[in-house]
Design an enzyme around this catalytic site. Structure first.
Site, PDB file in Angstrom:
ATOM      1  N   GLU A 297       0.855  -1.288  -0.008  1.00  0.00           N
ATOM      2  CA  GLU A 297      -0.071  -0.058  -0.242  1.00  0.00           C
ATOM      3  C   GLU A 297       0.856   1.304  -0.081  1.00  0.00           C
ATOM      4  OE1 GLU A 297      -2.698  -0.252   3.270  1.00  0.00           O
ATOM      5  OE2 GLU A 297      -4.158  -1.725   1.980  1.00  0.00           O
TER       6      GLU A 297
ATOM      7  N   GLU B 167      -6.196  -8.309  -0.345  1.00  0.00           N
ATOM      8  CA  GLU B 167      -6.574  -8.173   0.876  1.00  0.00           C
ATOM      9  C   GLU B 167      -8.080  -7.961   1.129  1.00  0.00           C
ATOM     10  OE1 GLU B 167      -4.420  -5.486   3.724  1.00  0.00           O
ATOM     11  OE2 GLU B 167      -2.477  -5.742   2.695  1.00  0.00           O
TER      12      GLU B 167
HETATM   13  C1  GAL Z   1      -4.207  -2.966   5.099  1.00  0.00           C
HETATM   14  C2  GAL Z   1      -2.681  -3.146   5.239  1.00  0.00           C
HETATM   15  C3  GAL Z   1      -2.436  -4.624   5.894  1.00  0.00           C
HETATM   16  C4  GAL Z   1      -3.324  -4.568   7.245  1.00  0.00           C
HETATM   17  C5  GAL Z   1      -4.890  -4.133   6.924  1.00  0.00           C
HETATM   18  C6  GAL Z   1      -5.499  -4.262   8.248  1.00  0.00           C
HETATM   19  O1  GAL Z   1      -4.486  -1.777   4.943  1.00  0.00           O
HETATM   20  O2  GAL Z   1      -2.075  -3.503   3.845  1.00  0.00           O
HETATM   21  O3  GAL Z   1      -1.158  -4.825   6.262  1.00  0.00           O
HETATM   22  O4  GAL Z   1      -2.759  -3.615   8.147  1.00  0.00           O
HETATM   23  O5  GAL Z   1      -4.715  -3.043   6.204  1.00  0.00           O
HETATM   24  O6  GAL Z   1      -6.912  -3.950   7.954  1.00  0.00           O
END
Ligand code: GAL
Length: 669
Positions: free
Chosen positions: A149, A309
């Site tokens: 990110e 994710e």
């Molecule tokens: C994302 C990030 C992850 C984790 C996740 C939690 O933005 O890439 O590493 O922190 O959020 O929601």
């Protein structure tokens, strides 16, 4: 990008458990049960991979990759620059960002690095190449996940250090050639801010110059350029030893970085989706937003993207963190697939015992192993993806409608002072997008740089800034038969935020003459009549004069009563519609309903969808229709044809019954 299967898995951070071999053993067993076929390793592992400068310990990682591979689980391998080890920041403080106030950040958090820093680049290259030497040979590694990110830590996302200031000045020199050209483009003679030396230029900061729109706009462009340059640096570093494809995980419509530009460096687009489900009883606004983000990620390469994710349960960082209600995990995962994702991945596999994300949802909780609702939900998604695997991989959405979303427009529109101070591009854009979503029509979301040919309809709400050549492209598109829709406060400035003079760049195609814009308080709200029905209009009411255009709606009040509020102009073989005022959802839905009819577009079920239900389609040898119900209740969809559920084989004739939060994947019989 084709991986040979639809990927299901997610971020795996085993470095938290290296002293617990039984945990690592259990992980693999349970991954198989959850139908996980892929994990992302190494996202924040720098301190374990390189515990002190130049001391590399990759053995543990290689061993885990081997073991996963032996068990049929592939690895997406990350470069670890998302989190910086303390030896790096304490020895080389210049690798950390300088904030707008001129202070350098202290170590910690994430993405705290200066993307210009020569030292940061040197250290990054060294660790990345060690990983690449290992990965280059390993059959279990599918691809690179560059950093994490990018830019997503501090609200500003930019670094203001001296190295960045110099790089900015060089970037400006290349763009403008001379200071004279830059001064003209930024209109610096106003307030006596003419630059006479490149060294006088500083990034926009609150304690200095930050009211010069041209400077602000170029700074935004530079930040994207420089971050992309860092991304290219990392990709080039690993490529010396490994030819694997590369991605970097994006976030929503992330204002600081122009993803349309950045994505050009990637082989596949991926992103992290965390919709705020159950924020309200009405899930539609959240579903619409998530659908728009997914659609943009697909539209970037007009190809399947990766959901890199998502949360298997609840996040820990919102004010309210509701659990996903039964059905929502499946629906949310299938929504991504419905809009073109070929993967469903999570953050993270197992909850850590400590630190910031110990209460963030994960596939495995601290307790209860596989015996949890979340684990069963995840396994259910894995099972369904396996059933649909081939059908998913042979298809992708191919919309015939497109929306223009452009970062440069966003930056300029919201930075500019007037006609209101609360200009909100995303909000207005999503209202227009929602009209398509409610009608069940897929759209591509593209920037002004893309081709318009091939779409039957293109809409560009609040398109304040026109990039060079854009007006010409639109004219040609309409002449060739396209339907183009745009709104008030469009076509106002050029690429450096200088107002167009003389006439609107699209005046002929619009068939109207734009004159004034009224931005009154609610007390002065207006209304319009469209197809015999009255709708509110307000906040922005542009006063325009019809030339060749016809009024499809007129203002009902005020001194501009009777003047066009919606106009339609036939131009060449096509049509241009202009929405001169800000309207609510109801009118937008009615208006776009008409436009879709004109464009000959209907949803794949040819059905009027109940509230909270939408449909999108992946086309291929077999077309897959994803019918989604965002209501927490059963609803019926009155379709006309006969359909079969692709995974269960169940058949439907005409009426289709949808369970609460259900997504059906249908094939027309
Ligand atoms: C994302 C990030 C992850 C984790 C996740 C939690 O933005 O890439 O590493 O922190 O959020 O929601």
């Amino acid at each position: 990008m084709e991986f040979g299967k639809v990927l299901h898995g997610g971020d795996y951070n085993p470095e938290q458990w290296l002293d617990c071999p039984e945990v690592l053993q259990e992980d693999i067993e349970l991954m198989k049960k959850a139908r996980v076929n892929c994990v992302t390793l190494g996202v924040f592992s720098w301190a374990v991979l390189e515990p002190s400068e130049g001391e590399y310990r990759l053995g543990w990682l290689e061993e885990i990759i081997d073991r996963l591979y032996e068990n049929g689980i592939y690895t997406v391998l990350a470069t670890p620059t998302g989190g910086m080890p303390h030896w790096l920041t304490s020895r080389y403080p210049e690798t950390m960002q300088v904030r707008e106030d001129g202070g350098r950040n202290l170590p910690g958090r994430r993405h705290n690095f200066c993307y210009t820093s020569v030292k940061m680049r040197e250290k990054t290259r060294q660790i990345d190449q060690k990983l690449a030497q290992m990965a280059g040979k390993h059959p279990g590694i599918l691809m690179w996940h560059i950093s994490n990110e990018m830019g997503g830590n501090f609200s500003d996302s930019a670094c203001h250090c001296e190295q960045c200031q110099q790089a900015f000045r060089e970037w400006l020199r290349e763009r403008y050639g001379t200071l004279e050209a830059l001064n003209k483009a930024w209109w610096t003679v106003f307030w006596s801010h003419v630059y006479t030396d490149w060294e006088q230029i500083h990034s926009p900061v609150p304690r200095g110059e930050c009211l010069l729109h041209g400077l602000n706009l170029d700074w935004h462009r530079f930040v994207t350029h420089q971050m992309t340059d860092f991304l290219k640096w990392e990709i080039a570093s690993v490529r010396e030893y490994s030819a694997l494809p590369a991605t970097s995980n994006f976030m929503f419509f992330f204002k600081p970085l122009d993803y349309f530009k950045m994505q050009k460096e990637l082989d596949v687009v991926s992103w992290d989706s965390y919709p705020a489900w159950h924020k309200r009883k009405d899930e539609v606004p959240v579903a619409v937003k998530a659908a728009a983000y997914h659609s943009m990620m697909r539209s970037m390469k007009k190809a399947p993207f990766m959901l890199m994710e998502s949360v298997p349960s609840m996040v820990n960082w919102r004010e309210n963190n509701p659990l996903k209600r039964p059905g929502m995990h499946m629906l949310s995962s299938m929504q991504a697939v419905a809009h073109g994702s070929n993967t469903v991945q999570y953050f993270q596999w197992r909850k850590g015992r400590g630190a910031f994300e110990k209460f963030h949802g994960a596939v495995l909780d601290h307790k209860n192993g596989e015996n949890t609702r979340t684990f069963r939900d995840v396994a259910g998604v894995g099972e369904r993806l396996e059933k649909l695997d081939t059908l998913i991989r042979q298809s992708c959405n191919q919309p015939k409608a497109a929306m223009i979303f452009d970062w440069e427009n966003w930056w300029a529109l919201e930075d500019s002072t007037g006609p209101r101070l609360d200009m909100d591009y995303q909000k207005v854009f999503l209202q227009h997008y929602r009209a398509f979503w409610e009608a069940g029509i897929d759209v591509d979301i593209i920037s002004m740089d893309e081709e318009l040919e091939g779409y039957r309809l293109v809409t560009a709400p609040l398109n304040y800034l026109y990039k060079k050549g854009y007006a010409k492209k639109v004219e040609q598109y309409v002449k060739n038969g396209g339907i183009y829709i745009t709104t008030y406060w469009s076509g106002i400035v050029d690429e450096t935020d200088l107002c167009f003079t003389g006439e609107h760049p699209l005046r002929k195609a619009l068939g109207i003459r734009q004159e004034e814009i009224d931005a009154p308080s609610e007390e002065f709200s207006n209304c319009v009549v469209y197809q015999g029905k009255e709708y509110p209009a307000g906040r922005f009411c542009e006063v325009v004069y019809a030339e060749t255009a016809k009024a499809a709606a007129v203002y009902e009040k005020d001194f501009y009563k009777g003047m066009p509020a919606i106009s339609e102009n036939h131009y060449g073989e096509g049509t241009v519609c202009y929405l001169a005022a800000e309207f609510g959802q109801e009118l937008l839905n009615a208006f776009y309903g008409e436009c879709l009819k004109q464009a000959g577009l209907e949803n794949p079920l040819a059905a009027k969808l109940p509230y909270g239900v939408t449909v999108s389609e992946r086309k291929g040898e077999t077309n897959l229709i994803f019918l989604q119900n965002y209501n927490e209740k059963t609803v019926e969809v009155e379709g006309s044809g006969s359909y079969k559920e692709a995974d269960t084989g169940r058949e439907w004739q005409g009426r289709i019954e949808m369970e609460p939060f259900e997504c059906k994947v249908l094939v027309k019989k």
